[in-house]
Design an enzyme around this catalytic site. Structure first.
Site, PDB file in Angstrom:
ATOM      1  N   SER A 119      82.317  45.867 -24.346  1.00 25.25           N
ATOM      2  CA  SER A 119      82.167  45.182 -25.629  1.00 25.25           C
ATOM      3  C   SER A 119      81.946  43.695 -25.461  1.00 25.25           C
ATOM      4  CB  SER A 119      83.443  45.361 -26.466  1.00 25.25           C
ATOM      5  OG  SER A 119      83.708  46.713 -26.677  1.00 25.25           O
ATOM      6  N   HIS A 140      75.611  49.400 -25.222  1.00 24.52           N
ATOM      7  CA  HIS A 140      76.791  49.253 -26.060  1.00 24.52           C
ATOM      8  C   HIS A 140      76.658  50.126 -27.311  1.00 24.52           C
ATOM      9  CE1 HIS A 140      79.564  46.355 -28.501  1.00 24.52           C
ATOM     10  NE2 HIS A 140      80.231  47.359 -28.013  1.00 24.52           N
ATOM     11  N   GLU A 152      73.430  48.445 -28.860  1.00 27.91           N
ATOM     12  CA  GLU A 152      73.115  47.078 -28.433  1.00 27.91           C
ATOM     13  C   GLU A 152      72.784  47.155 -26.940  1.00 27.91           C
ATOM     14  OE1 GLU A 152      76.502  44.438 -28.860  1.00 27.91           O
ATOM     15  OE2 GLU A 152      75.310  42.919 -29.875  1.00 27.91           O
ATOM     16  N   ASN A 190      80.288  41.839 -31.241  1.00 32.34           N
ATOM     17  CA  ASN A 190      81.697  41.450 -31.256  1.00 32.34           C
ATOM     18  C   ASN A 190      81.921  39.963 -31.423  1.00 32.34           C
ATOM     19  OD1 ASN A 190      83.378  43.854 -31.132  1.00 32.34           O
ATOM     20  ND2 ASN A 190      82.125  44.287 -29.340  1.00 32.34           N
TER      21      ASN A 190
HETATM   22  P1  NAD Z   1      89.996  54.212 -24.628  1.00 28.24           P
HETATM   23  O1  NAD Z   1      91.247  53.535 -24.222  1.00 28.24           O
HETATM   24  O2  NAD Z   1      89.986  55.013 -25.875  1.00 28.24           O
HETATM   25  O3  NAD Z   1      89.498  55.178 -23.441  1.00 28.24           O
HETATM   26  C1  NAD Z   1      89.366  54.765 -22.112  1.00 28.24           C
HETATM   27  C2  NAD Z   1      89.448  56.004 -21.197  1.00 28.24           C
HETATM   28  O4  NAD Z   1      89.193  55.591 -19.852  1.00 28.24           O
HETATM   29  C3  NAD Z   1      90.818  56.693 -21.202  1.00 28.24           C
HETATM   30  O5  NAD Z   1      90.658  58.067 -21.492  1.00 28.24           O
HETATM   31  C4  NAD Z   1      91.344  56.476 -19.785  1.00 28.24           C
HETATM   32  O6  NAD Z   1      92.127  57.571 -19.298  1.00 28.24           O
HETATM   33  C5  NAD Z   1      90.043  56.344 -18.995  1.00 28.24           C
HETATM   34  N1  NAD Z   1      90.183  55.657 -17.724  1.00 28.24           N
HETATM   35  C6  NAD Z   1      91.014  54.621 -17.393  1.00 28.24           C
HETATM   36  N2  NAD Z   1      90.837  54.287 -16.109  1.00 28.24           N
HETATM   37  C7  NAD Z   1      89.880  55.120 -15.605  1.00 28.24           C
HETATM   38  C8  NAD Z   1      89.272  55.270 -14.327  1.00 28.24           C
HETATM   39  N3  NAD Z   1      89.608  54.483 -13.305  1.00 28.24           N
HETATM   40  N4  NAD Z   1      88.338  56.231 -14.153  1.00 28.24           N
HETATM   41  C9  NAD Z   1      87.995  57.053 -15.189  1.00 28.24           C
HETATM   42  N5  NAD Z   1      88.545  56.959 -16.419  1.00 28.24           N
HETATM   43  C10 NAD Z   1      89.462  55.989 -16.626  1.00 28.24           C
HETATM   44  O7  NAD Z   1      88.866  53.066 -24.667  1.00 28.24           O
HETATM   45  P2  NAD Z   1      87.533  53.016 -25.583  1.00 28.24           P
HETATM   46  O8  NAD Z   1      87.874  52.488 -26.919  1.00 28.24           O
HETATM   47  O9  NAD Z   1      86.802  54.310 -25.459  1.00 28.24           O
HETATM   48  O10 NAD Z   1      86.735  51.846 -24.843  1.00 28.24           O
HETATM   49  C11 NAD Z   1      85.967  52.087 -23.683  1.00 28.24           C
HETATM   50  C12 NAD Z   1      84.956  50.972 -23.521  1.00 28.24           C
HETATM   51  O11 NAD Z   1      84.064  50.969 -24.650  1.00 28.24           O
HETATM   52  C13 NAD Z   1      85.563  49.568 -23.462  1.00 28.24           C
HETATM   53  O12 NAD Z   1      84.808  48.775 -22.603  1.00 28.24           O
HETATM   54  C14 NAD Z   1      85.432  49.091 -24.910  1.00 28.24           C
HETATM   55  O13 NAD Z   1      85.412  47.694 -25.006  1.00 28.24           O
HETATM   56  C15 NAD Z   1      84.083  49.697 -25.280  1.00 28.24           C
HETATM   57  N6  NAD Z   1      83.832  49.887 -26.705  1.00 28.24           N
HETATM   58  C16 NAD Z   1      84.822  50.311 -27.537  1.00 28.24           C
HETATM   59  C17 NAD Z   1      84.542  50.515 -28.890  1.00 28.24           C
HETATM   60  C18 NAD Z   1      85.592  51.020 -29.831  1.00 28.24           C
HETATM   61  O14 NAD Z   1      85.371  50.985 -31.045  1.00 28.24           O
HETATM   62  N7  NAD Z   1      86.710  51.496 -29.344  1.00 28.24           N
HETATM   63  C19 NAD Z   1      83.247  50.285 -29.379  1.00 28.24           C
HETATM   64  C20 NAD Z   1      82.243  49.887 -28.495  1.00 28.24           C
HETATM   65  C21 NAD Z   1      82.553  49.684 -27.155  1.00 28.24           C
END
Ligand code: NAD
Length: 282
Positions: A119, A140, A152, A190
């Site tokens: 993000s 993104h 994005e 963001n």
């Molecule tokens: P989340 O916490 O819901 O999920 C992350 C997952 O990654 C978890 O299931 C965790 O077990 C796993 N994980 C952790 N370490 C790991 C590893 N070493 N190998 C494999 N898996 C691993 O997070 P999220 O909200 O899905 O965010 C993920 C990414 O997407 C981040 O970079 C976030 O900034 C980005 N993002 C989030 C959103 C949102 O609305 N949540 C929107 C756009 C982008």
């Protein structure tokens, strides 16, 4: 050898399950990778439920739903990404964790494009950790991925024209609208969204209004489909905090400084929808 119709998604959380869902829906073979087995189980359940919802709405046929579910396999090791033409990492927004995962993927994946769903973290900086900065890019997706049209697309300094064109084309094949932006902290989405979410949390913290009133002002007055506190819960409060920390550190402006109430909720494990409690109960 990298295969164009094979995709690996690393991290099966809020975003990873949605990204896997959409690729499988549009005919890609998907391997969904997470270190936590229970997250993989939960992700498959979420995907099945969301596909069912799409069937009820008439967005996909029951046949597409069944075929999409067949195309997703799961794994707990990054090695399972070998052979994928495109790998998208969607692990938590922690620069050190992402660095470890990206280095491991660079070794595991022969050929193919590596993409980050970050993000806010610099794509140029992440690309530098690999032997293929020309084939590294930001892809993104927005939450919830099966619903939101935008992707994005962020080019790092060394991302090649071919990689950018390939990723724009893949996004279009998923029926998304890719928009290319420069590599800058928080990109456009963001950088604009997080100060608003932060200010809504500050209003809540200072007692300017209750959560319902804050949401009503933004929904009814600004025509937003979801209030900023509910949106923060949807994104995940830990993710909001991590993004604000990157913005604050990289851009150096106070408007991005995370506020104490956000820190307190994250410290308490009130991360929003994914933990059943954030600004609202779920
Ligand atoms: P989340 O916490 O819901 O999920 C992350 C997952 O990654 C978890 O299931 C965790 O077990 C796993 N994980 C952790 N370490 C790991 C590893 N070493 N190998 C494999 N898996 C691993 O997070 P999220 O909200 O899905 O965010 C993920 C990414 O997407 C981040 O970079 C976030 O900034 C980005 N993002 C989030 C959103 C949102 O609305 N949540 C929107 C756009 C982008």
């Amino acid at each position: 050898m990298a295969q164009a119709d094979r995709v690996a998604v690393v991290g099966a959380g809020t975003m990873g399950n949605g990204i896997a869902h959409v690729f499988a829906q549009y005919g890609y073979d998907v391997v969904l990778i997470d270190i936590a087995k229970d997250r993989l189980t939960a992700a498959l359940e979420t995907i099945a439920r969301n596909l069912e919802r799409q069937v009820k709405k008439g967005v996909v046929t029951p046949e597409v739903r069944a075929a999409a579910l067949e195309r997703i396999r799961t794994a707990t090791e990054t090695d399972a990404a070998a052979g994928a033409g495109l790998v998208i990492e969607a692990v938590p927004e922690d620069p050190l964790l992402k660095a470890d995962v990206i280095r491991a993927l660079d070794v595991a994946v022969d050929g193919g494009i590596l993409a980050s769903n970050t993000s806010s973290i610099s794509i140029t900086q992440l690309a530098r950790l690999t032997r293929r900065p020309d084939r590294f890019i930001g892809m993104h997706f927005m939450n919830p991925v099966p619903v939101m049209k935008l992707v994005e697309v962020i080019r790092g300094l060394q991302t090649s024209d071919e990689t950018a064109a390939a990723v724009m084309e893949i996004a279009r094949r998923l029926d998304k609208t890719p928009v290319e932006v420069k590599d800058s902290p928080g990109f456009v989405s963001n950088r604009v969204l997080m100060p608003m979410i932060k200010e809504a949390i500050v209003c809540r913290m200072e007692g300017v209004a209750g959560p319902e009133e804050i949401e009503s002002v933004m929904k009814l007055g600004m025509n937003q489909p979801i209030g900023p506190l509910a949106l923060a819960d949807l994104i995940g409060l830990d993710t909001c905090l991590a993004i604000l920390e990157v913005l604050h550190r990289e851009l150096g402006e106070d408007k991005y400084r995370p506020c104490p109430l956000l820190r307190t909720y994250v410290a308490a494990g009130w991360l929003g929808r994914k933990t059943g409690r954030g600004f609202y109960p779920y």
